[in-house]
Structure formats: C-alpha cells, structure tokens
Write a protein that holds these residues in place. Structure first.
Motif, PDB file in Angstrom:
ATOM      1  N   LEU A 126       0.728  -1.295  -0.066  1.00 34.77           N
ATOM      2  CA  LEU A 126       0.129   0.078   0.061  1.00 34.77           C
ATOM      3  C   LEU A 126       0.761   1.174  -0.083  1.00 34.77           C
ATOM      4  O   LEU A 126       1.859   1.394   0.548  1.00 34.77           O
ATOM      5  N   GLY A 127       0.518   2.514  -0.575  1.00 32.28           N
ATOM      6  CA  GLY A 127       0.903   3.565  -0.521  1.00 32.28           C
ATOM      7  C   GLY A 127      -0.036   4.540   0.317  1.00 32.28           C
ATOM      8  O   GLY A 127      -0.055   3.979   1.697  1.00 32.28           O
ATOM      9  N   THR A 128      -0.292   5.632   0.079  1.00 35.94           N
ATOM     10  CA  THR A 128      -1.218   6.525   0.865  1.00 35.94           C
ATOM     11  C   THR A 128      -2.571   6.395   0.431  1.00 35.94           C
ATOM     12  O   THR A 128      -2.861   6.102  -0.554  1.00 35.94           O
ATOM     13  N   MET A 129      -3.639   6.836   1.590  1.00 38.71           N
ATOM     14  CA  MET A 129      -5.045   6.924   1.008  1.00 38.71           C
ATOM     15  C   MET A 129      -5.297   8.310   0.397  1.00 38.71           C
ATOM     16  O   MET A 129      -4.623   9.379   0.783  1.00 38.71           O
ATOM     17  N   ILE A 130      -5.886   8.076  -0.704  1.00 41.14           N
ATOM     18  CA  ILE A 130      -6.045   9.404  -1.696  1.00 41.14           C
ATOM     19  C   ILE A 130      -7.709   9.283  -1.992  1.00 41.14           C
ATOM     20  O   ILE A 130      -7.896   8.622  -2.420  1.00 41.14           O
TER      21      ILE A 130
END
Length: 389
Positions: free
Chosen positions: A334-338
């Motif tokens: 996972l990256g960041t929440m957008i």
C-alpha cells in the motif's frame, strides 16, 4: 392374531419410509456468492510520500551567561512570550562597575600623559629649528608622544570592554519567541567561561518539520523521475500536509524547503525539511507528526477502493478473480490513502479483477458470481480522486 396384524402394519410403515427416503434427491448446492468487482487500470495519481517527522522551532536561542557573577533577579515569566531585547535576568553588577571605573581612571591617566608628551614635542620643534637641541633628543620626545597616544587607545579599548561586560549583567533576549523555564534561580553563580545556560527561547510562529527518506526510496524516486513515470515540481513548490498524532490533519499546508544531498551513514537516510506557518502555536517543538509530501504526479498509478483491502498487523491483501472466476488472495503493497482509495505500489497490474463488495461471503479458491451493474454503467471505481489537502 391381533399381535401379528400389528407387527405386519409396523413393518409396512417402516418399508414405506425407507422407500420414500431412497426415492428423494440430495439438496442442491448453494449458488456462488455474488460480488462486485473493479478492473484495474493505470491512471495519473498524485505521487504522495508519507514519512514520520518531528517539529522544530524556526529559531532557537540558548541564553547563556556572558560574565561571571551572582544572579540577582529573574525578570520574565517562564513560558511567556518575550520580545527581542527584553530583560531576562539581572546579574550582580558591583564588581564589574568597579572594573569599569578603574578602566575609566586608567584612560584619564593615559590621556594626561599623552597631552604632556604632545606639549614636549611642541616645545622642541622651534628649538630643533634653531639647533638648540639635538635631533636624537627630539626623536625621543616624538616616540614618547606616540607611546602615550597608543596607551590612550589601549585604555579606551579596556574601558569599552568593561562597559560591555557591565552591560552583560542585564541579560536580554536575542530573539522574539516563547521563553522556556529558567535554568537558574536567584543566588546562583553563573560563569562566562562555562557558558552557564540561563534559559532557552524558541520562535514558533513558523516551524520546521524534519524527516528522512531512505536512500533506496530516494534512488527509486529519482529513477522514476528520470524515466518520466513521475513528474515532480521544483523543490520550493512541493506541498506538504501534516497528520497529527490524533489522526487529524493540520489545516495549513507547508512547503519543502531543504533536501540534503548526502546520506547519513548511521541511518541510511537523506534529511528533508518543510516549513509551516504556525500562527496559533498548534505545532510544538519536538512533536511527532506524519508528513504527506505531494511530490508531483505518477503516470502509472493504481487506486482501489478502501473496502477492497484486507489489513493485517503487518500486511495487506485483496481478492483477485482468475479466468474461471475463482477468488484468490493476493498480497499488495500500500501507498497512501487518496480520497478514500488506497494507492497500490506493488501487487496488482492492469487488467486484474479485484473484488470490492461481498468479501465477507467469499472463501479462497471458491468460485463467485459477478453482479450485473444496476442501471446505467457508472464511471470506473478506480478513477483518480483529487488528493486530500
């Protein structure tokens, strides 16, 4: 005879039940669970990097003693705002006052000696023209005059130094900011040689946030920028948002203002720094925050809805359908929440079909039935949403 008829009747009933059970069919298998899916496609998404950081005061001044002496008074309230030049401490000035008076007397004596030497030279000048005195005697008088004038300059410097030291007995604030607690109390002996710390002043109307980027991640970002996968703005235009310890977002967006071009050998990271306005003093030096750096856009980004991701203690996974519509778990990075969607850094590729709704009914390896869209087909669930600011 009646007993025989009863036995025959019971046998006939049992046989009828047995025949009925043999003639009935097995219950039908339940239908595959119905699920909703999204088909993965790449798209341009904000390139968001999330890193832990610490808040640092915009300017920090350690107020230290510049003369030796005894602290007479503390002249400020601990924890209050002080302006540059405000008096903070009073050190006993009596000894330095005496030193200043002695330096002033020494200057007066040197000035008198110099005045007398000038008068001697003035008297010798006409006598030298009339050859009433020798050239050597005149030169000696001139040398004494110059020596006396040098003594005056030295005495003036000593007096200026004494005055400076006397002025240092009143300790003033070098910058405007919030004064921390006093490190000494009245009656304490302070030393200029030891640099006794009196208090610390921090300017926090603006603050810095320091964080570090690992050398491997930094290398990958540079490679992506070089290959065109990531378009990055200039350093001073990179926006940074802070996430506080309670999960709330700091309302003011800051900007990156420093990127170190060397790697720390101890930590393997490159230092970064962002600057933030702090008008309400909501950010305090030493506070832990998480920084979201909006470093341009990524052309090959992948977003999936938050509800499609199963989170574990140290991993994340999604359910992907194979060619036969069998559900298969797949780990993802996972990256960041957008805007309510997870950015996927690794684990999915374009064309993968990911289950979004109905996960609670699905077992790994189990076939599923894809629900038909209701009404008109809506826009793909993976459409990029604007970054949260």
């Amino acid at each position: 005879m009646s007993r025989a008829r009863s036995f025959a009747s019971a046998s006939a009933g049992a046989l009828a039940l047995l025949l009925a059970s043999c003639s009935s069919e097995a219950p039908p298998a339940p239908p595959p669970p119905e699920v909703n899916i999204v088909t993965i496609r790449v798209q341009t998404v904000p390139n968001v990097i999330e890193l832990p950081g610490r808040v640092q005061a915009y300017r920090t001044s350690e107020v230290r003693a510049r003369v030796d002496g005894i602290v007479e008074r503390r002249l400020f309230n601990e924890g209050s705002f002080v302006r540059a030049g405000a008096s903070l401490f009073r050190i006993d000035p009596r000894q330095l006052t005496a030193t200043s008076n002695a330096a002033r007397a020494q200057l007066a004596r040197a000035q008198a000696t110099a005045a007398n030497a000038r008068q001697v030279v003035n008297r010798y000048q006409p006598l030298l023209a009339d050859q009433a005195i020798g050239k050597q005697e005149y030169d000696a008088a001139v040398a004494q005059q110059r020596t006396a004038e040098a003594d005056v300059a030295a005495a003036q410097a000593n007096l200026e130094s004494a005055r400076l030291n006397l002025g240092y007995t009143t300790v003033t604030a070098p910058i405007s900011g919030r004064a921390r607690r006093a490190e000494v109390t009245e009656g304490a002996l302070v030393s200029a040689g030891a640099g006794t710390l009196l208090t610390t002043i921090e300017q926090i109307d603006r603050v810095y946030v320091n964080f570090g980027q690992s050398s491997s991640d930094l290398l990958k970002i540079r490679h992506d920028i070089g290959s065109g996968k990531v378009t990055a703005p200039q350093l001073e235009r990179v926006e940074v948002q802070l996430i506080l310890e309670d999960g709330s977002a700091y309302p003011i967006v800051g900007r990156l203002d420093f990127l170190d071009l060397s790697i720390d050998e101890a930590t393997g990271t490159a230092a970064l720094r962002a600057e933030f306005p702090n008008p309400a003093s909501a950010l305090l030096p030493g506070q832990f925050v998480r920084a979201r750096i909006f470093a341009g856009n990524r052309a090959d980004g992948i977003l999936i809805p938050q509800r499609a991701v199963k989170l574990a203690a140290d991993a994340a996974s999604v359910m992907v359908l194979d060619a036969k519509n069998n559900a298969t778990p797949r780990p993802v990075k996972l990256g960041t929440m957008i805007a309510g969607q997870w950015a996927i850094l690794d684990g999915l590729k374009p064309g993968d079909r990911v289950i979004v709704d109905g996960l609670q009914k699905v077992q790994p390896g189990q076939p599923v039935r894809i629900a038909q869209p209701k009404g008109s087909q809506s826009a793909p669930a993976t459409k990029a949403a604007p970054a949260e600011r």
